[in-house]
Design a protein around this motif. Structure first.
Motif, PDB file in Angstrom:
ATOM      1  N   ILE A  16       2.699  -6.316   3.156  1.00 60.15           N
ATOM      2  CA  ILE A  16       1.336  -5.797   3.337  1.00 60.15           C
ATOM      3  C   ILE A  16       0.334  -6.602   2.521  1.00 60.15           C
ATOM      4  O   ILE A  16      -0.707  -7.041   3.021  1.00 60.15           O
ATOM      5  CB  ILE A  16       1.280  -4.302   2.947  1.00 60.15           C
ATOM      6  N   VAL A  17       0.635  -6.813   1.237  1.00 61.46           N
ATOM      7  CA  VAL A  17      -0.300  -7.545   0.361  1.00 61.46           C
ATOM      8  C   VAL A  17      -0.470  -8.985   0.834  1.00 61.46           C
ATOM      9  O   VAL A  17      -1.597  -9.492   0.940  1.00 61.46           O
ATOM     10  CB  VAL A  17       0.183  -7.511  -1.102  1.00 61.46           C
ATOM     11  N   ALA A  18       0.634  -9.671   1.140  1.00 54.53           N
ATOM     12  CA  ALA A  18       0.545 -11.058   1.600  1.00 54.53           C
ATOM     13  C   ALA A  18      -0.208 -11.146   2.925  1.00 54.53           C
ATOM     14  O   ALA A  18      -0.988 -12.089   3.152  1.00 54.53           O
ATOM     15  CB  ALA A  18       1.946 -11.653   1.749  1.00 54.53           C
ATOM     16  N   SER A  19      -0.015 -10.172   3.804  1.00 51.21           N
ATOM     17  CA  SER A  19      -0.698 -10.173   5.103  1.00 51.21           C
ATOM     18  C   SER A  19      -2.204 -10.023   4.932  1.00 51.21           C
ATOM     19  O   SER A  19      -2.991 -10.715   5.592  1.00 51.21           O
ATOM     20  CB  SER A  19      -0.159  -9.039   5.987  1.00 51.21           C
ATOM     21  N   VAL A  20      -2.610  -9.122   4.056  1.00 50.72           N
ATOM     22  CA  VAL A  20      -4.042  -8.939   3.799  1.00 50.72           C
ATOM     23  C   VAL A  20      -4.653 -10.236   3.280  1.00 50.72           C
ATOM     24  O   VAL A  20      -5.752 -10.644   3.706  1.00 50.72           O
ATOM     25  CB  VAL A  20      -4.263  -7.795   2.786  1.00 50.72           C
ATOM     26  N   ILE A  21      -3.944 -10.913   2.394  1.00 52.76           N
ATOM     27  CA  ILE A  21      -4.461 -12.157   1.811  1.00 52.76           C
ATOM     28  C   ILE A  21      -4.659 -13.227   2.874  1.00 52.76           C
ATOM     29  O   ILE A  21      -5.711 -13.880   2.925  1.00 52.76           O
ATOM     30  CB  ILE A  21      -3.513 -12.661   0.706  1.00 52.76           C
TER      31      ILE A  21
END
Length: 455
Positions: free
Chosen positions: A335-340
């Motif tokens: 989730i965090v990597a995708s948002v970035i």
């Protein structure tokens, strides 16, 4: 009679390969070459002052305190839950940042392999595919993914030897790209060189990840120190050889922070496509999966373990009912990597790999700072526990082994994340890293406060 199959166990050779897969980071070798000829001094200097003490300390702690908690466990035992919570947060958050930095170079690799230029939407799709494939791999036990780690280790060694060998061939046939004088080999202390030292430190980190694989090993008390020593020597030799190949074949001015292994091969061959370049791009992509798979298993276990002990949000404690893997941490990575990567095209800094990678470096190095004093504290408060591997030396030697790495880590963080002037370059490249680091530190402190209030 039980139908449950016995869990597969690591053999020593597989543990050594895992050390190589975890610690050796192919994409970080070329940016270090941007330092110039003084990189050789820094490689050797940091091997003695950082890699050696860090490897010794990780071997003792990893064989003495075995389990899924890794560095969180070491720091918590020494300094309590508040410091353990900070360590687990910094250790975890670096991973999705690193995953994002690797994801943004994947579209370029696809273009190199296929010849097709991807638009913004196509690039984001490739980046998200990379991220969630890594998440999927991390749903399975390390022993089930052993072929990925072993294969990635072999490919990494092959690519490093290819870069080094090709660089020497280019230097012999076309001439050495940079002047090798005594003055050029001496260390330079400009801001650029000092900021790149953190990349070399990053190239040496990861031994403690292998310690979290202890439950999957045949004899971890013997295998961990042997693997760290053997793997460390192999990795050091590979780094120097590949760095030498890049240094003698490519002018330093042509190497930037965003340069990578593919760029180095293309510059050496004098072509941007062709069979060799395509093959190297494909193999390099495989190593990125290997990097992420090996690190995710260690990072996720540590985050999950910290969450179970109340020092990370509860979502990180979620495990698969089927195989007991930390799926909550894995999904949070995605989730965090995708948002970035989704917001990346809207960011002003176009050197996205270095921006995300540098921020990952800062958070990662913060996580390692407490390990070294924890080593001394545990020697003092837990003197009677069996230490299968024990670092030798008197009090003065032990203090030196702790002080040197800490000084180097603090120096690296300062030079990579603190803007020393108000130039446009500094404001666009360094300031976002500073702001990002402050934001993630504040988030970590808020988590600690909330967890304390709700206990």
């Amino acid at each position: 009679m039980s139908d449950v199959k016995p869990k597969k166990k690591f053999k020593l050779f597989s543990v050594i390969l895992s050390v190589i897969c975890v610690v050796f980071v192919a994409e970080a070798a070329a940016p270090v070459a941007a330092i110039g000829n003084s990189q050789y001094f820094w490689w050797l200097f940091l091997m003695l002052t950082f890699l050696l003490p860090y490897g010794l300390i990780a071997s003792e702690l990893g064989t003495t305190y075995q389990g899924e908690g890794g560095i969180y466990d070491w720091v918590t035992k020494a300094f309590g839950h508040r410091m353990g919570a900070r360590t687990s947060w910094y250790y975890w958050i670096n991973f999705p940042l690193w995953m994002a930095s690797l994801a943004v170079i994947c579209p370029g690799l696809v273009t190199t392999m296929t010849g097709q230029t991807l638009g913004t939407f196509g690039a984001i799709v490739v980046e998200l595919l990379f991220i969630w494939l890594v998440v999927l791999i991390s749903f399975f036990p390390i022993s089930d993914s052993l072929w990925i780690l072993n294969g990635a280790a072999f490919v990494k060694v092959f690519l490093a030897l290819l870069v080094g060998g090709l660089g020497i061939y280019v230097a012999v046939t076309r001439g050495v790209a940079n002047d090798y004088t005594l003055g050029s080999l001496l260390p330079s202390f400009d801001l650029k060189s000092l900021s790149f030292i953190s990349v070399i430190l990053f190239n040496f980190l990861g031994f403690e990840v292998v310690c979290t694989f202890a439950p999957d090993m045949e004899n971890p008390k013997k295998q961990i120190p042997l693997a760290i020593v053997s793997g460390g020597l192999v990795i050091a030799a590979i780094y120097i050889f590949s760095a030498f190949g890049i240094g003698v074949a490519i002018p330093t001015a042509d190497i930037s922070t965003s340069s990578g292994l593919i760029d180095s091969i293309q510059l050496m061959l004098g072509q941007t496509d062709g069979l060799v370049v395509t093959l190297v791009a494909f193999l390099f992509l495989l190593t990125l999966f290997g990097n992420m798979a090996s690190w995710s298993l260690g990072v996720n276990n540590t985050a999950c373990y910290a969450a179970k002990h109340g020092d990370m949000p509860a979502v990180f404690a979620i495990k698969s009912a089927k195989n007991d893997m930390p799926t909550g941490a894995a999904i949070m990575n995605g989730i965090v990597a995708s948002v970035i990567v989704v917001i990346a095209p809207f960011l002003p800094n176009q050197d996205l790999f270095w921006a995300f990678f540098a921020l990952n470096l800062v958070m990662f190095l913060f996580a390692y700072l407490p390990i070294f004093p924890a080593f001394l504290k545990l020697r003092k408060i837990d003197p009677d526990i069996e230490r299968p591997f024990k670092v030798g030396g008197g009090k003065g030697v032990l203090y030196l082994l702790v002080a040197l790495p800490m000084i180097l880590i603090i120096t690296s963080i300062v030079f990579i994340a603190v803007p020393f002037n108000l130039s446009t370059e500094t404001m666009t490249q360094v300031l976002p890293i500073t702001i990002g680091a402050i934001v993630f530190i504040v988030i970590g402190e808020l988590i600690i406060v909330v967890k304390k209030i709700t206990k």
